[in-house]
Design an enzyme around this catalytic site. Structure first.
Site, short mmCIF file in Angstrom:
data_model
loop_
_atom_site.label_atom_id
_atom_site.label_comp_id
_atom_site.label_asym_id
_atom_site.label_seq_id
_atom_site.Cartn_x
_atom_site.Cartn_y
_atom_site.Cartn_z
N LYS A 88 42.77 23.32 60.63
CA LYS A 88 41.49 23.61 59.98
C LYS A 88 40.34 23.52 60.98
O LYS A 88 40.46 22.88 62.03
CB LYS A 88 41.22 22.68 58.78
CG LYS A 88 41.03 21.20 59.13
CD LYS A 88 39.61 20.80 59.49
CE LYS A 88 39.54 19.36 59.97
NZ LYS A 88 38.44 19.10 60.91
N PRO A 116 46.83 21.60 68.94
CA PRO A 116 46.58 20.51 69.89
C PRO A 116 46.42 19.17 69.18
O PRO A 116 45.91 19.10 68.06
CB PRO A 116 45.27 20.93 70.58
CG PRO A 116 45.19 22.40 70.40
CD PRO A 116 45.85 22.69 69.08
N ILE A 117 46.86 18.11 69.85
CA ILE A 117 46.82 16.76 69.28
C ILE A 117 45.42 16.18 69.45
O ILE A 117 44.78 16.36 70.48
CB ILE A 117 47.86 15.86 69.98
CG1 ILE A 117 49.28 16.44 69.78
CG2 ILE A 117 47.80 14.43 69.46
CD1 ILE A 117 50.32 15.84 70.71
N ALA A 135 42.47 16.88 68.18
CA ALA A 135 41.59 17.97 68.61
C ALA A 135 40.49 18.33 67.62
O ALA A 135 39.75 19.28 67.82
CB ALA A 135 42.43 19.22 68.90
N GLY A 136 40.41 17.59 66.49
CA GLY A 136 39.44 17.94 65.47
C GLY A 136 39.90 19.09 64.59
O GLY A 136 39.12 19.71 63.87
N GLY A 155 45.57 18.48 62.81
CA GLY A 155 47.00 18.72 63.01
C GLY A 155 47.87 17.64 62.38
O GLY A 155 48.83 17.94 61.66
N SER A 190 47.62 17.75 58.59
CA SER A 190 48.35 18.91 58.09
C SER A 190 49.85 18.66 58.08
O SER A 190 50.55 19.04 57.13
CB SER A 190 48.03 20.14 58.95
OG SER A 190 48.77 21.25 58.53
N ASP A 197 41.60 13.88 55.47
CA ASP A 197 41.78 15.33 55.52
C ASP A 197 43.04 15.82 54.82
O ASP A 197 43.22 17.03 54.63
CB ASP A 197 41.83 15.82 56.98
CG ASP A 197 40.47 15.75 57.68
OD1 ASP A 197 39.45 15.62 56.97
OD2 ASP A 197 40.45 15.84 58.92
#
Length: 283
Positions: A11, A94-95, A97-98, A101, A104, A136
């Site tokens: 996202k 990417p880990i 990373a905002g 991930g 999700s 999130d």
């Protein structure tokens, strides 16, 4: 032995405002979250007992600190079903990373276990489990486009803002979210933003106005630490992005485009000094 494979989408935040620190230690926020088609793949497979986590990426934790472990743990606690699970994470997002991930991946695990264990829990019930794992996670279960309040768990679905071209640039550093929150000056006048205007632009599917008015109050803190992010934003704008912004607590910067050739021209320029670049679309 059952097995299921799920997509785990990332996202971006099209707007992010932090209002104040709450008594429980969390921060009250307002944000617009948008799912993108950059994805990991999660495979869940029944085993006799316990949990095994594997991944193609070395930086992914394979123990109880991984949110997929917490997702399995919460599903066991919620349902009383204590079945073993083997989770394989094929990582592309990417880990740290905002881009949500980890959240999700947890969301995909919750949805997958609901199917694998034939629980028939509603999406609302799954989201209630999700918020105990991370702020999130409920959005990652719901997907699409949403206005989020509280710590990010109070979701209002918005009109779909799908098929918009997105270019992501990640500088591959890890920035603790707690550090960014604690460094914010919540009294600063330039922190007072009108998120309702952006919601209006989304509802009207007005990409140019949305892109021109995006904001993230966390951006200033992170850019001051990593000035290269400002350079990335400038490159995106000079190469045809309608708007560019840092997502979440960073350090990923994204640009919204309405022209594919301009996007790829920008990508080529960014490749001169950024290693991780992704082309994707909103969902």
């Amino acid at each position: 032995m059952g097995e299921i494979i799920l997509n785990s989408y990332g996202k971006i935040n099209l707007a992010l405002d932090v209002l104040y620190k709450r008594d429980d230690g969390y921060h009250e926020i307002k944000t617009i979250m948008q799912q993108i088609d950059l994805k990991d793949t999660i495979m869940l497979r029944d085993i006799d007992e316990g949990i095994i986590i594997e991944s193609n990426q070395k930086g992914v934790p394979l123990d109880s600190t991984n949110l997929v472990y917490k997702a399995w743990e919460e599903m066991v606690k919620k349902t009383g079903i204590n079945r073993g699970i083997h989770i394989t994470i094929d990582k592309n997002i990417p880990i740290a990373a905002g881009l949500a991930g980890g959240s999700s991946n947890a969301a995909a695990t919750i949805k997958g276990l609901n199917t694998l264990w034939e629980l028939n829990l509603s999406q609302e019930e799954l989201m209630e489990i999700g918020v105990t794992i991370g702020a999130d996670v409920p959005f990652c279960i719901q997907g699409g486009t949403a206005y989020a309040q509280g710590i990010g768990e109070k979701l209002t679905p918005l009109n779909k803002f799908s098929n918009k071209l997105v270019l992501l640039a990640n500088i591959d550093v890890s920035i603790p979210t707690a550090y960014v929150y604690e460094s914010l000056n919540l009294d600063a006048k330039d922190n007072k933003k009108d998120i309702n205007k952006l919601i209006e632009y989304i509802q009207k599917d007005n990409l140019p106005l949305l892109a021109q008015n995006m904001f993230n109050v966390m951006e200033k803190v992170v850019v001051s630490k990593y000035p290269i992010l400002e350079k990335i934003k400038r490159t995106m704008m000079e190469h045809g992005a309608l708007g560019s912004l840092m997502s979440g607590s960073g350090p990923t910067v994204f640009g919204l485009f309405d022209n594919e050739s301009k996007l790829y021209s920008c990508k080529k320029e960014l490749e001169k000094y950024v290693n991780k670049i992704f082309v994707c679309k909103t969902i």
